[in-house]
Design a protein around this motif. Structure first.
Motif, short mmCIF file in Angstrom:
data_model
loop_
_atom_site.label_atom_id
_atom_site.label_comp_id
_atom_site.label_asym_id
_atom_site.label_seq_id
_atom_site.Cartn_x
_atom_site.Cartn_y
_atom_site.Cartn_z
N GLU A 8 95.77 16.44 17.99
CA GLU A 8 95.38 17.60 17.68
C GLU A 8 94.47 17.71 16.62
N GLY A 9 93.79 18.44 16.27
CA GLY A 9 92.92 18.55 14.97
C GLY A 9 91.60 18.35 15.73
N SER A 10 90.59 17.45 14.63
CA SER A 10 89.27 17.11 15.00
C SER A 10 89.03 15.86 15.46
N HIS A 11 88.71 15.40 16.55
CA HIS A 11 88.33 14.04 17.05
C HIS A 11 86.92 13.64 16.50
N ARG A 12 86.78 12.38 16.06
CA ARG A 12 85.43 12.04 15.49
C ARG A 12 84.39 12.04 16.60
N ARG A 13 84.77 11.93 17.81
CA ARG A 13 83.52 11.99 18.90
C ARG A 13 83.50 13.02 19.86
N TRP A 14 84.93 13.62 20.07
CA TRP A 14 84.76 14.62 21.03
C TRP A 14 85.04 16.17 20.59
N GLY A 15 84.88 16.27 19.29
CA GLY A 15 85.22 17.60 18.61
C GLY A 15 86.50 17.75 18.82
N LYS A 16 87.17 17.85 19.84
CA LYS A 16 88.88 18.18 20.04
C LYS A 16 88.99 17.41 21.42
N SER A 17 90.14 16.64 21.11
CA SER A 17 90.72 15.92 22.54
C SER A 17 91.55 16.96 23.34
N MET A 18 92.02 16.51 24.37
CA MET A 18 92.39 17.34 25.37
C MET A 18 93.58 18.23 24.88
N ALA A 19 94.40 17.57 24.02
CA ALA A 19 95.49 18.47 23.45
C ALA A 19 94.88 19.42 22.69
N GLY A 20 93.93 19.40 21.98
CA GLY A 20 93.38 20.00 20.97
C GLY A 20 92.81 21.33 21.69
N ARG A 21 92.01 20.88 22.74
CA ARG A 21 91.26 22.06 23.75
C ARG A 21 92.45 22.81 24.18
N LEU A 22 93.46 22.26 24.87
CA LEU A 22 94.45 23.08 25.56
C LEU A 22 95.17 23.94 24.67
N LYS A 23 95.32 23.82 23.24
CA LYS A 23 95.85 24.60 22.41
C LYS A 23 94.83 25.63 22.04
N GLU A 24 93.70 25.37 21.94
CA GLU A 24 92.62 26.63 21.73
C GLU A 24 92.78 27.55 22.88
N TYR A 25 92.84 26.94 24.11
CA TYR A 25 92.56 27.69 25.44
C TYR A 25 93.89 28.55 25.69
N THR A 26 95.07 27.86 25.27
CA THR A 26 96.27 28.78 25.73
C THR A 26 97.04 29.54 24.66
N GLY A 27 96.70 29.13 23.38
CA GLY A 27 97.58 29.51 22.38
C GLY A 27 98.75 28.82 22.26
N ILE A 28 99.08 27.91 22.84
CA ILE A 28 100.47 27.10 22.76
C ILE A 28 100.23 26.00 21.84
N ASN A 29 101.27 25.71 21.06
CA ASN A 29 101.38 24.60 20.13
C ASN A 29 102.26 23.75 20.75
N PRO A 30 101.52 22.69 21.18
CA PRO A 30 102.35 21.64 22.00
C PRO A 30 102.94 20.68 20.97
N LEU A 31 104.10 20.07 21.41
CA LEU A 31 104.57 18.91 20.68
C LEU A 31 103.90 17.49 21.28
N THR A 32 103.08 16.97 20.17
CA THR A 32 102.22 15.90 20.65
C THR A 32 103.17 14.62 20.14
N ILE A 33 103.20 13.74 20.94
CA ILE A 33 103.82 12.20 20.78
C ILE A 33 102.95 11.12 21.00
N HIS A 34 103.04 10.35 19.99
CA HIS A 34 101.92 9.08 19.93
C HIS A 34 102.66 8.01 19.99
N GLN A 35 102.39 7.20 21.30
CA GLN A 35 103.26 5.75 21.37
C GLN A 35 102.58 4.57 21.28
N THR A 36 101.10 4.56 20.91
CA THR A 36 100.33 3.38 20.84
C THR A 36 100.14 2.57 19.52
#
Length: 404
Positions: free
Chosen positions: A239-267
């Motif tokens: 979520e937030g601002s991505h340095r190369r993409w502006g927004k990642s898929m999760a951030g775009r999805l939040k923008e388009y749907t208004g849904i605040n996702p639960l984002t989980i980072h494993q790597t």
């Protein structure tokens, strides 16, 4: 004209679990083995001159389910260095954060949204198995749809995946990993609708993030009362601002749907092939099972990078393995007697469910045996399986066995 598979009776094999049993062995003609033997991967690596050759070898080991070798090859591509925190800093971290069961915390948090997004490192099979571990309890919470970045989409979409119940070789690239196969099979058995969402118009970077998000948005709008789990790769979870993409898929999805996702980072906080290269934070807490951290206010330790973040960082370490392959807690040891097999070594053992079309299906387990030996052990859940054993000259035999 469709390719025919001809099966001939050729002999017997001795297989044992709790007791020895004799099973018919048959020769399988026209079986095409998609997976490379270890020596083939290493020969290609030795002769390869591209800068990303270790990423390629990591992927080849990942595809056959060899978790440890994949991690070790990835380390060669992204070497890093050993970093240790001072005792003072380590003590401070331990006093400010407590360790909690990752699965339990994610399931609890999932009640606050209808969209959970979790990422993976494409070379790391364990990330797929952790997502698999969430499926049953998320389903009980109303999560009915599983979106997978790794599935082919558009003209290459596997239209029969949910009906068939398992992935085939053409379902995707990363989905040829037996551990990914298990994730997909488990989801469909539970009742999930498994769907692809990858872009289909040949774009990358910012445009790819937008197309992925729009494809998921369409699925969300089809089922407005259902909840969704999305399994993506690396930075697409941010979520937030991505340095190369502006927004990642999760951030775009939040923008388009208004849904605040639960984002989980494993790597970020997963173990490396060389444990010295583990994140210093992972070393401080030395977790023995998938874990998350909470501060004194009960807030989760997030993954953060510049102006981007994921809500929860998961810590993975001390993964149990056998000969490089992940061992899960529901698996039992199965001894396969090799003494009577008339095949050349090295050989590769591919394990399928009995309903599978062996010429097309992605196996649930693969093990390579490098030299002649009397027996080998595989770790498998209880059930009925078809075994396919392939020699380096592609001579192939098959038999079925129930593991109790």
């Amino acid at each position: 004209m469709k390719k025919l598979v001809v099966i001939f009776f050729i002999g017997m094999v001795l297989c044992s679990c709790s007791k020895e049993k004799v099973r018919n062995v048959k020769e399988l003609i026209s079986f095409k083995n998609k997976y490379k033997f270890d020596f083939e991967i290493l020969e290609k690596l030795e002769n390869d001159t591209v800068a990303w050759k270790y990423q390629l070898s990591a992927n080849e080991f990942m595809l056959k389910g060899n978790y440890l070798n994949a991690l070790k090859e990835w380390d060669k591509a992204f070497k890093g260095r050993e970093v240790l925190y001072s005792s003072r800093k380590a003590d401070s971290l331990r006093s400010n954060f407590t360790v909690h069961n990752a699965k339990d915390e994610i399931i609890n948090e999932s009640e606050n949204t209808r969209l959970v997004i979790i990422n993976e490192g494409h070379h790391n099979s364990y990330h797929r198995l952790f997502t698999k571990s969430l499926l049953e309890e998320l389903y009980a919470k109303g999560y009915k749809h599983l979106g997978l970045e790794a599935l082919a989409n558009g003209k290459d979409k596997d239209l029969m995946l949910n009906t068939r119940g398992y992935p085939i070789k053409t379902s995707g690239y990363y989905t040829n990993d037996p551990n990914f196969s298990q994730l997909i099979r488990t989801a469909i058995k539970i009742g999930y609708n498994v769907f692809p969402y990858e872009q289909t118009i040949g774009v990358n970077n910012k445009e790819r993030e937008i197309e992925q998000a729009k494809n998921i948005q369409k699925e969300l709008e089809k089922f407005p009362n259902d909840k969704f789990l999305i399994h993506c790769g690396f930075d697409h979870v941010l979520e937030g601002s991505h340095r190369r993409w502006g927004k990642s898929m999760a951030g775009r999805l939040k923008e388009y749907t208004g849904i605040n996702p639960l984002t989980i980072h494993q790597t970020k906080y997963s173990e490396r092939g060389d444990k010295k290269l583990n994140s210093p934070l992972l070393k401080v807490f030395n977790v023995k099972k998938p874990s998350v951290l909470k501060d004194k206010n009960g807030s989760f330790f997030k993954y953060k990078r510049s102006n981007a973040w994921a809500d929860i960082a998961v810590f993975h370490s001390s993964i149990k393995t056998d000969k490089g392959m992940i061992v899960e807690k529901d698996e039992v040891m199965y001894t396969l007697e090799l003494e009577r097999l008339k095949v050349e070594y090295p050989l590769m053992i591919l394990v399928f469910e009995t309903k599978d079309d062996l010429t097309k299906a992605v196996p649930v387990k693969i093990k390579e045996v490098h030299k002649k030996q009397n027996s080998t052990v595989l770790n498998l859940p209880k059930g009925e399986y078809s075994f396919v054993i392939v020699s380096k000259t592609n001579k192939t035999i098959t038999f079925q066995e129930e593991i109790k």
